[in-house]
Design an enzyme around this catalytic site. Structure first.
Site, mmCIF file in Angstrom:
data_model
loop_
_atom_site.group_PDB
_atom_site.id
_atom_site.type_symbol
_atom_site.label_atom_id
_atom_site.label_comp_id
_atom_site.label_asym_id
_atom_site.label_seq_id
_atom_site.Cartn_x
_atom_site.Cartn_y
_atom_site.Cartn_z
ATOM 1 N N PHE A 44 -9.843 -3.262 0.263
ATOM 2 C CA PHE A 44 -9.691 -4.112 -0.871
ATOM 3 C C PHE A 44 -8.053 -4.137 -1.229
ATOM 4 O O PHE A 44 -7.616 -5.222 -1.010
ATOM 5 C CB PHE A 44 -10.552 -3.564 -1.921
ATOM 6 C CG PHE A 44 -10.079 -4.287 -3.233
ATOM 7 C CD1 PHE A 44 -10.107 -5.432 -3.499
ATOM 8 C CD2 PHE A 44 -10.097 -3.722 -4.481
ATOM 9 C CE1 PHE A 44 -9.763 -6.305 -4.651
ATOM 10 C CE2 PHE A 44 -9.885 -3.867 -5.725
ATOM 11 C CZ PHE A 44 -9.582 -5.428 -5.832
ATOM 12 N N ASP A 49 -8.435 7.535 12.147
ATOM 13 C CA ASP A 49 -8.722 8.151 10.719
ATOM 14 C C ASP A 49 -7.534 8.913 10.404
ATOM 15 O O ASP A 49 -6.764 9.587 11.193
ATOM 16 C CB ASP A 49 -9.955 9.240 11.250
ATOM 17 C CG ASP A 49 -10.640 9.673 9.828
ATOM 18 O OD1 ASP A 49 -9.685 10.335 9.094
ATOM 19 O OD2 ASP A 49 -11.652 9.464 9.808
ATOM 20 N N ILE A 50 -7.176 9.098 9.237
ATOM 21 C CA ILE A 50 -5.680 9.572 8.693
ATOM 22 C C ILE A 50 -6.214 10.955 8.699
ATOM 23 O O ILE A 50 -4.860 11.711 8.670
ATOM 24 C CB ILE A 50 -5.634 9.574 7.105
ATOM 25 C CG1 ILE A 50 -6.805 9.608 6.144
ATOM 26 C CG2 ILE A 50 -5.057 7.835 7.106
ATOM 27 C CD1 ILE A 50 -6.535 9.664 4.710
ATOM 28 N N ALA A 81 -8.462 6.179 1.401
ATOM 29 C CA ALA A 81 -8.900 7.316 0.607
ATOM 30 C C ALA A 81 -10.403 7.202 0.555
ATOM 31 O O ALA A 81 -11.036 6.208 0.894
ATOM 32 C CB ALA A 81 -8.115 7.098 -0.888
ATOM 33 N N SER A 138 -4.229 7.291 -9.081
ATOM 34 C CA SER A 138 -5.412 6.453 -10.156
ATOM 35 C C SER A 138 -5.050 7.004 -11.571
ATOM 36 O O SER A 138 -5.186 8.208 -11.693
ATOM 37 C CB SER A 138 -6.772 6.976 -9.622
ATOM 38 O OG SER A 138 -7.644 6.623 -10.721
ATOM 39 N N TYR A 153 -12.626 13.742 -7.126
ATOM 40 C CA TYR A 153 -11.711 12.654 -6.853
ATOM 41 C C TYR A 153 -10.402 12.538 -7.565
ATOM 42 O O TYR A 153 -9.437 12.366 -7.060
ATOM 43 C CB TYR A 153 -12.389 11.323 -7.242
ATOM 44 C CG TYR A 153 -11.653 10.011 -6.973
ATOM 45 C CD1 TYR A 153 -11.150 9.525 -5.767
ATOM 46 C CD2 TYR A 153 -11.233 9.299 -8.161
ATOM 47 C CE1 TYR A 153 -10.274 8.229 -5.582
ATOM 48 C CE2 TYR A 153 -10.336 7.999 -7.879
ATOM 49 C CZ TYR A 153 -10.131 7.764 -6.707
ATOM 50 O OH TYR A 153 -9.286 6.709 -6.651
ATOM 51 N N ASN A 199 -7.875 0.274 -13.559
ATOM 52 C CA ASN A 199 -9.064 -0.248 -12.647
ATOM 53 C C ASN A 199 -8.677 -1.739 -12.151
ATOM 54 O O ASN A 199 -8.194 -2.662 -12.832
ATOM 55 C CB ASN A 199 -10.075 -0.707 -13.817
ATOM 56 C CG ASN A 199 -10.910 0.563 -14.226
ATOM 57 O OD1 ASN A 199 -10.363 1.637 -14.790
ATOM 58 N ND2 ASN A 199 -12.157 0.614 -13.858
ATOM 59 N N VAL A 232 -16.670 -3.075 -11.564
ATOM 60 C CA VAL A 232 -17.694 -3.566 -12.519
ATOM 61 C C VAL A 232 -17.558 -5.346 -12.394
ATOM 62 O O VAL A 232 -18.697 -5.755 -12.688
ATOM 63 C CB VAL A 232 -17.515 -3.031 -13.835
ATOM 64 C CG1 VAL A 232 -16.090 -3.182 -14.451
ATOM 65 C CG2 VAL A 232 -18.440 -3.479 -14.985
ATOM 66 N N ILE A 233 -16.346 -5.714 -12.338
ATOM 67 C CA ILE A 233 -16.431 -7.122 -12.481
ATOM 68 C C ILE A 233 -16.893 -7.838 -11.271
ATOM 69 O O ILE A 233 -18.075 -8.632 -11.513
ATOM 70 C CB ILE A 233 -14.705 -7.672 -12.513
ATOM 71 C CG1 ILE A 233 -14.162 -7.173 -13.904
ATOM 72 C CG2 ILE A 233 -14.645 -9.303 -12.425
ATOM 73 C CD1 ILE A 233 -12.591 -7.489 -14.085
HETATM 74 N N1 LIG Z 1 -9.921 0.077 -6.855
HETATM 75 C C1 LIG Z 1 -9.322 0.779 -7.943
HETATM 76 O O1 LIG Z 1 -9.644 0.284 -9.236
HETATM 77 C C2 LIG Z 1 -8.386 1.889 -7.814
HETATM 78 C C3 LIG Z 1 -7.649 2.484 -8.934
HETATM 79 C C4 LIG Z 1 -7.065 3.340 -8.577
HETATM 80 C C5 LIG Z 1 -6.554 3.788 -7.292
HETATM 81 N N2 LIG Z 1 -7.194 3.299 -6.201
HETATM 82 C C6 LIG Z 1 -6.837 3.675 -4.973
HETATM 83 O O2 LIG Z 1 -6.368 2.675 -4.034
HETATM 84 C C7 LIG Z 1 -6.422 2.912 -2.797
HETATM 85 C C8 LIG Z 1 -7.197 1.692 -2.191
HETATM 86 O O3 LIG Z 1 -8.463 1.608 -2.814
HETATM 87 P P1 LIG Z 1 -9.383 0.401 -2.834
HETATM 88 O O4 LIG Z 1 -10.113 0.081 -4.061
HETATM 89 O O5 LIG Z 1 -8.769 -0.849 -1.989
HETATM 90 O O6 LIG Z 1 -10.702 0.883 -1.695
HETATM 91 P P2 LIG Z 1 -11.093 0.656 -0.390
HETATM 92 O O7 LIG Z 1 -12.249 1.542 0.101
HETATM 93 O O8 LIG Z 1 -11.394 -0.739 -0.205
HETATM 94 O O9 LIG Z 1 -9.856 0.740 0.527
HETATM 95 C C9 LIG Z 1 -9.751 2.204 1.003
HETATM 96 C C10 LIG Z 1 -9.523 1.668 2.663
HETATM 97 O O10 LIG Z 1 -9.442 3.352 3.247
HETATM 98 C C11 LIG Z 1 -9.871 3.485 4.697
HETATM 99 N N3 LIG Z 1 -10.366 4.783 4.744
HETATM 100 C C12 LIG Z 1 -10.943 5.498 4.001
HETATM 101 N N4 LIG Z 1 -10.921 6.860 4.765
HETATM 102 C C13 LIG Z 1 -10.314 6.689 5.714
HETATM 103 C C14 LIG Z 1 -9.783 7.606 6.545
HETATM 104 N N5 LIG Z 1 -10.216 8.800 6.518
HETATM 105 N N6 LIG Z 1 -9.157 7.198 7.717
HETATM 106 C C15 LIG Z 1 -8.562 5.945 7.735
HETATM 107 N N7 LIG Z 1 -9.072 4.913 6.787
HETATM 108 C C16 LIG Z 1 -9.773 5.334 5.726
HETATM 109 C C17 LIG Z 1 -11.380 2.437 4.163
HETATM 110 O O11 LIG Z 1 -11.852 2.282 5.405
HETATM 111 C C18 LIG Z 1 -10.593 1.288 3.355
HETATM 112 O O12 LIG Z 1 -10.396 0.258 4.068
HETATM 113 C C19 LIG Z 1 -7.050 4.122 -2.714
HETATM 114 O O13 LIG Z 1 -6.282 4.964 -2.413
HETATM 115 C C20 LIG Z 1 -7.737 4.531 -4.185
HETATM 116 O O14 LIG Z 1 -7.909 5.724 -4.474
HETATM 117 C C21 LIG Z 1 -7.946 2.147 -6.618
#
Ligand SMILES: NC(=O)c1ccc[n+]([C@@H]2O[C@H](COP(=O)([O-])OP(=O)(O)OC[C@H]3O[C@@H](n4cnc5c(N)ncnc54)[C@H](O)[C@@H]3O)[C@@H](O)[C@H]2O)c1
Length: 305
Positions: free
Chosen positions: A11, A51-52, A74, A116, A141, A170, A184-185
């Site tokens: 995302f 994979d990371i 993540a 986060s 987390y 968020n 949630v949105i």
């Molecule tokens: N969405 C939020 O509100 C929010 C808030 C705070 C922090 N974050 C952080 O932002 C980042 C992105 O989150 P997001 O909401 O876009 O989530 P998301 O799940 O859409 O994106 C995470 C991406 O990482 C990939 N991924 C997961 N595990 C992996 C692995 N082991 N190896 C390679 N790729 C892997 C997934 O396939 C996915 O494309 C994350 O680090 C998350 O902790 C998100």
């Protein structure tokens, strides 16, 4: 610059990739597609499926060629982190450490890290929460994301790798998966579009700070020029879930009521971020909640045909 975006099929990561490409950067995406989606991938980026946590990552990615890593990949599900803290730690702690090790080995100069603001501070002692607020996560987390921060700071002290840690509030916007537990949105809009009542856990007076994804992507771009900073990225505004429901219901002319269910355990009551530091550095959110919600509604309607 040549930039590696981990999680670039996800995302937030995919919006960052789009913004980087728009600004003339070369992008390599590393993603294992566990929650990411191939449709999110910008065709101008090079995509590496992987994979990371892979110990031989350098066989897939030419780190020597990379100037900056933007690390978004993540395990992001709070509930899953409680059920399976080992998997969460593996991806978020060891995966981040693996990226840092490759950066050290191949002399990559800088990392920008998605942390986060909603998870690392825990229950706020004061509001809005600034970057100096005590760290007291309430989930595996939150702790694993914070461990990532600490390893990044350690690698700066030991090896001089530059960093910028962005603590998002968020995040919402197009491409957020309504089937996830966060977002949630998207979840409310998706339910209304499918003739289901949105479910509110608790009394709906809990508050959050909702920031639009393209504002977050822009912060990542600006962070290319920020040196060794930890910065909250939010709006500095507090919105209750009831208020949020009302904005979405108005946008969709939805006249029914939400369903109220038991409150979820381990969730903070109120949180919103102090964003003065980001503003001092020249960033501020540009899309307000109403406008952002309008965009998500349009996008979801398009997706559902
Ligand atoms: N969405 C939020 O509100 C929010 C808030 C705070 C922090 N974050 C952080 O932002 C980042 C992105 O989150 P997001 O909401 O876009 O989530 P998301 O799940 O859409 O994106 C995470 C991406 O990482 C990939 N991924 C997961 N595990 C992996 C692995 N082991 N190896 C390679 N790729 C892997 C997934 O396939 C996915 O494309 C994350 O680090 C998350 O902790 C998100």
């Amino acid at each position: 610059m040549k930039i590696l975006v981990t999680g670039g099929a996800g995302f937030i990561g995919s919006h960052i990739v789009d913004e980087l490409i728009k600004n003339g950067h070369e992008v390599v995406i590393l993603d294992n597609l566990v929650t990411g989606n191939k449709n999110n991938i910008n065709p101008k980026a090079e995509f590496v499926e992987g994979d990371i946590t892979n110990k031989n990552l350098d066989e897939k990615i030419d780190f020597q060629d990379i100037d900056v890593v933007i690390h978004q990949a993540a395990q992001i599900n709070v509930r899953k982190s409680v059920e399976d803290p080992i998997y969460d730690g593996d991806v978020n702690v060891l995966g981040t450490l693996n990226i840092l090790e490759n950066m050290r080995r191949y002399d990559v100069k800088k990392i920008i890290y998605a942390s986060s603001g909603g998870a690392v501070y825990g229950e706020p002692e004061y509001l809005p929460v600034d970057e100096n607020h005590p760290i007291a996560p309430l989930s595996p987390y939150g702790l694993s994301k914070y461990c990532g921060e600490e390893y990044i700071k350690l690698y700066n002290r030991l090896y001089g790798i530059e960093y910028c840690i962005l603590r998002y509030s968020n995040v919402y916007g197009e491409r957020q998966d309504p089937r996830g537990e966060a977002g949630v949105i998207s979840i409310f809009i998706d339910r209304i579009l499918n003739n289901k009542n949105p479910i509110i856990f608790g009394d709906g007076n809990q508050t959050r700070d909702f920031v639009y994804v393209k504002d977050v992507a822009r912060a990542n771009l600006m962070a290319l020029d920020w040196k060794n900073e930890i910065v909250n990225i939010g709006t500095g505004k507090e919105t209750s879930v009831n208020e949020l429901f009302k904005i979405i219901a108005d946008e969709l002319n939805y006249e029914d009521k939400p369903i109220y269910d038991k409150p979820r355990e381990g969730e903070v009551r109120r949180i919103y971020l102090d964003i003065k530091k980001a503003e001092m550095l020249g960033w501020k959110p540009e899309v307000d909640l109403k406008e952002g919600i309008k965009r998500v509604v349009n996008w979801m309607k398009q997706m559902q045909g």
